[in-house]
Every structure is written in C-alpha cells, then in structure tokens.
Design an enzyme around this catalytic site. Structure first.
Site, PDB file in Angstrom:
ATOM      1  CB  CYS A   1     -37.774  53.123 -27.109  1.00  0.00           C
ATOM      2  SG  CYS A   1     -36.281  52.583 -27.428  1.00  0.00           S
TER       3      CYS A   1
ATOM      4  CB  SER B   1     -27.405  54.407 -25.460  1.00  0.00           C
ATOM      5  OG  SER B   1     -27.104  55.181 -26.898  1.00  0.00           O
TER       6      SER B   1
ATOM      7  NE  ARG C   1     -31.609  59.205 -25.415  1.00  0.00           N
ATOM      8  CZ  ARG C   1     -30.810  59.380 -24.455  1.00  0.00           C
ATOM      9  NH1 ARG C   1     -30.950  60.571 -23.541  1.00  0.00           N
ATOM     10  NH2 ARG C   1     -30.350  58.363 -24.319  1.00  0.00           N
TER      11      ARG C   1
ATOM     12  CG  MET D   1     -37.646  49.466 -32.777  1.00  0.00           C
ATOM     13  SD  MET D   1     -36.435  49.549 -31.463  1.00  0.00           S
ATOM     14  CE  MET D   1     -37.526  50.571 -30.433  1.00  0.00           C
TER      15      MET D   1
ATOM     16  CD  GLU E   1     -28.303  53.150 -29.581  1.00  0.00           C
ATOM     17  OE1 GLU E   1     -29.110  52.908 -30.481  1.00  0.00           O
ATOM     18  OE2 GLU E   1     -28.416  53.827 -28.679  1.00  0.00           O
TER      19      GLU E   1
ATOM     20  N   GLY F   1     -45.423  43.913 -35.252  1.00  0.00           N
ATOM     21  CA  GLY F   1     -44.828  44.605 -35.862  1.00  0.00           C
ATOM     22  C   GLY F   1     -43.927  44.628 -37.180  1.00  0.00           C
TER      23      GLY F   1
END
Length: 494
Positions: A97, A156, A99, A242, A161, A238
């Site tokens: 999300c 990041s 790169r 994630m 992370e 979703g």
C-alpha cells in the site's frame, strides 16, 4: 561527340591505382577491427547492472501509487513480462500500500531502464513523462542499500513496522516459482530478509513501532472527540491480513465490538476464532451500505481494486448514528491501495475520509523516539550490504573460469589431434586412450592453480578483491576476451 560523352558518364569508373586500393583495404580492416573491439568490450562488461525503479509514499501520492499497484497474485506475471524484454535478465516486484518497486538485473544499464519505463507506462496507461516526477531510480550499491533499508523498516511510513518484512519474504517466496527471479535477485532478497530480522532482534527499532493498520487505529483514536472507541460504532471492510492486524490493534486500544463486511464467510470465522474476546458481527458484501450507514467509523482494508463506497452512497445516509459523541461526523479510514473509499465523499455533509498518506501525522509523533534505534540499524545494514556485495562480486569470476577451461580444452584437443595425425593409423585404441588421458592430466594440473585463484566464497571482502585482481590478470595473460561458447583454437601464433 555528345554520344561519346554520355557513354563516358555511364561507363563504370576505372579501377583505383594499386596503392590507393591497398590503403582503402587497410582502412576497412581497421574499421572492422574497431567494430569488433567495441562489441567485445560490450560483451565483456565486468558484471550486469542491478537497479531499482519505483515510487513510494515518500515520492508519490496515493492517486499515482494505485495506478501502478500490482496485486500479489500478479507479481510473477509481471516478472515474466519484464524479463521478456531483451536487456532484462532478472526481475522482482515489491508492491504494497505504501510502495511499488521493481528490482531488475540488466545486460545494459541504459537499455534496461528504458525497457522498465516502457513496462511502467503500459501498466499505468500514462506516458513516462507523466510518471517520471514521482519515480526514483537507484543503481547497484544504492539499489542494494535501499532494499535492505526497506526490509529493516527504515524506509517505511511508520519506521520499524514489521509488515514490510513479511512482504519482502512474500516476494522471495513467490519468486521461487517465477522464471526470471534468478541467482542475483534471489541472493539480494535473502540478504534483505536476514537484514530485516537482525535489525528487529539486535536493536529497539520495533519497540513501540506500528504497522499501517496500527497507525490507522491510532489516528482514529486521535480524531474521535472522546478518544474512546466505545463511543463509536466500528465497521471494517475486508477480512484479510490488514484487517487481522487492525483488529489486533483496535482490541489493544479497548475496542471490543466491531462489524466486519467481507465477500465470503470463512475468513470471518477465522477472525472470530483468533480473537475470541472481540464481539464480532459479520455481514456479506450485499449488506455493505446498510452496515456503513449504521457505523460512525469505517475502516477499508480490502483487496478490492475498485471504489466500494462513493459520494452518492454517503450523501444518502444522513448523520452518523453516534451523534454528539463522535462530533456528528462519520469517519472513513482507507488503508487500501488502490483506494476503496471515494475521495470526494468529504463533499457530502458529515463525512471525512483519511487515506494512507494521512498516517504521517502518527508517524511524526513517534519519529524522535526511534531515531537512536535507526542509527544502530543503519550500522548493521552496512555489514549486511558488505556481505552481499562481496558475494555478488565473487560471482564475477564464474564466466572467466568457464572461458579459461573452454580455451584450455580447445588447445588440448587441437594439439592432441595434431599429434594423433602425425602418429598415423597404426595406433591402437589403448595407445590413443593413454595419449588422451596424458593430455587431459597435464591440462587439469596446469589449470588447478589458476582455478583456485579464481574461486572465493564471498565472505571476506579482502579475499574478493584479490580474486578479482587475479581474474583481470588471467583474462589478459590467457587472452580470454575473445573466448565464447563453441570456441575453436586455431594455432593463432604461427
């Protein structure tokens, strides 16, 4: 007279004088020699070029990143397409999300970059001139260092992370079944994974560090007027990786009741099993708009590549059900790339949307605390880069070893055939075999020293340097630049 003049014009030119013809022949020979020399120089480049071209949250807005995003199931197709170009030998795709980066090993730096740019243009549907302001391009050592920093979490949006390391591992694992993910990139990504693990175990970079999902949960808590999740109704779109991370961080912040909307129920059931203390309500996609309308906070974390909630949908919903406790505003946190929530829903009354670029607010609050750990991590990455560069340099001698053995074998067979012809037809099979073994034994014993001098495991940078010096010396001494597959020795020195 006129006819004679016309005939003279049409007649072929007289042959040049002998001296002039010789000079022309000599010039042509020199030009041909120069042409062959340049071809050999190109073919004998010391090693292929490794480069990285892409964009990230630091160089491009989400609108541009989503045009180039490549879903994980399509990574290997992209590798096949890239290595289909004439100057790209190897390729790898890292698309998250935050790169989209392409790593490539090219036969030529300039041609390789042009070919990758062509692929990027076709993928995005935009001319390369429109993409260039957002792209970064790194070569060899800089490209290596960049991937090591990415894997370590130093590049990041949220420093340290852990999710990016899992994504780098996914590139390596997917690559094992991809034609075009070969030795150089295999070695680079293995080194990057090792570097990422070292940084997280040997420094405090991961302490207090958060993923994109965690940053979204933290940003939401900051934006709620009471900073209390119990005052808001939470809906998540979703049920993938994630969402799993998001639920984990929401629970850690005291949120124990939430609705999850997904395309199918099995993943929802997995969430319920993994988080027994969370009071879930599950719904399928046909109920999406009703569940969004019943929520004060909506997180979009799906793998969908299209907009799921638009301005007209939100305009028809009215105010957030939480009323004053949530400031009368329905908040959308879109951490999907491509985005799932339309950016123009803010034009509807009582709606605000945040995307991954807005997480910088959380990042800035945590940056100083991790600066020291980042400095320690950078020192570790220097060691990891040195190890990879030494290993890569050690591969440079492989073609020289092959050329040396090819030339030695060509000379051996040439001289053996010459000797056998002189001996005539009267030799027995046994005598021929003895001569064959004699010539092979002499060759192998003579090659043993040079071959040892060309071999190196790449663990010691100083050993690699000596090995490369040996390689260049042997290429000169044994005249290996003109040795290719199918080389035949012709007793050039008569």
């Amino acid at each position: 007279g006129a006819r004679a003049a016309a005939a003279a014009k049409l007649a072929p030119p007289a042959p040049p004088a002998a001296g002039h013809a010789q000079a022309m022949s000599s010039t042509a020979a020199e030009l041909e020699k120069m042409r062959l020399s340049s071809v050999n120089r190109y073919a004998a480049e010391p090693k292929n070029t490794l480069f990285c071209i892409g964009l990230s949250v630091h160089t491009a807005p989400v609108e541009m990143r989503e045009k180039l995003a490549v879903p994980e199931p399509e990574w290997n197709d992209a590798i096949e397409a890239l290595t289909g170009y004439p100057h790209i030998q190897e390729a790898a795709v890292l698309s998250t999300c935050n790169r989209m980066e392409l790593y490539a090993v090219g036969l030529s730096w300039h041609r390789g970059v042009k070919e990758v740019e062509d692929w990027l243009s076709k993928k995005s549907g935009l001319p390369i001139e429109a993409l260039r302001p957002y792209l970064f391009l790194l070569r060899d050592r800089d490209a290596t260092r960049h991937l090591l920093r990415v894997s370590a979490g130093l590049d990041s949006l949220v420093m340290g992370e852990g999710q990016i390391l899992a994504q780098v591992k996914a590139v390596h694992e997917n690559g094992q079944s991809a034609k075009g993910y070969e030795r150089h990139l295999n070695g680079l990504f293995k080194q990057a994974i090792q570097a990422g693990k070292r940084v997280r175990t040997e420094t405090s970079i991961a302490s207090g560090a958060v993923s994109v999902s965690s940053a979204a949960a933290e940003l939401c808590q900051m934006k709620l007027p009471s900073h209390d999740f119990n005052d808001a109704r939470i809906c998540i779109i979703g049920a993938g990786k994630m969402t799993r991370l998001l639920v984990k961080h929401l629970q850690s912040k005291g949120c124990t009741k939430m609705t999850v909307v997904n395309r199918s129920m099995p993943r929802c059931e997995e969430l319920a099993a993994d988080f027994p203390e969370v009071d879930f309500e599950f719904a399928l996609v046909p109920e999406l708009m009703r569940k969004v309308e019943e929520a004060d906070v909506v997180f979009a974390a799906s793998g969908s590549e299209s907009i799921l909630v638009g301005k007209s949908d939100v305009a028809a919903m009215g105010a957030a059900p939480g009323g004053g406790k949530v400031g009368g505003v329905r908040r959308f946190f879109d951490i999907s790339v491509p985005r799932n929530i339309a950016n123009d829903i803010e034009e509807a009354d009582g709606a605000i949307v945040y995307n991954v670029d807005d997480l910088k607010e959380v990042v800035d609050a945590n940056k100083k605390a991790r600066a020291q750990a980042a400095a320690e991590a950078e020192a570790l990455l220097v060691e990891e880069q040195t190890a990879f560069e030494a290993w890569r340099d050690s591969l440079e001698t492989v073609p020289t070893i092959k050329k040396l053995r090819t030339k030695a074998e060509a000379i051996r067979t040439f001289e053996l055939d010459k000797a056998l012809n002189k001996m005539g037809e009267g030799m027995s099979k046994k005598e021929r075999k003895v001569l064959e073994e004699l010539s092979r034994g002499i060759m192998n014993k003579l090659l043993h020293g040079p071959m040892q001098a060309l071999r190196c495991d790449g663990t010691d940078a100083s050993d690699v340097e000596v090995t490369l010096a040996n390689m260049h010396a042997m290429e000169r001494v044994f005249e290996l630049h003109d040795v290719e597959d199918g080389y035949v020795f012709g007793n050039q020195r008569k």
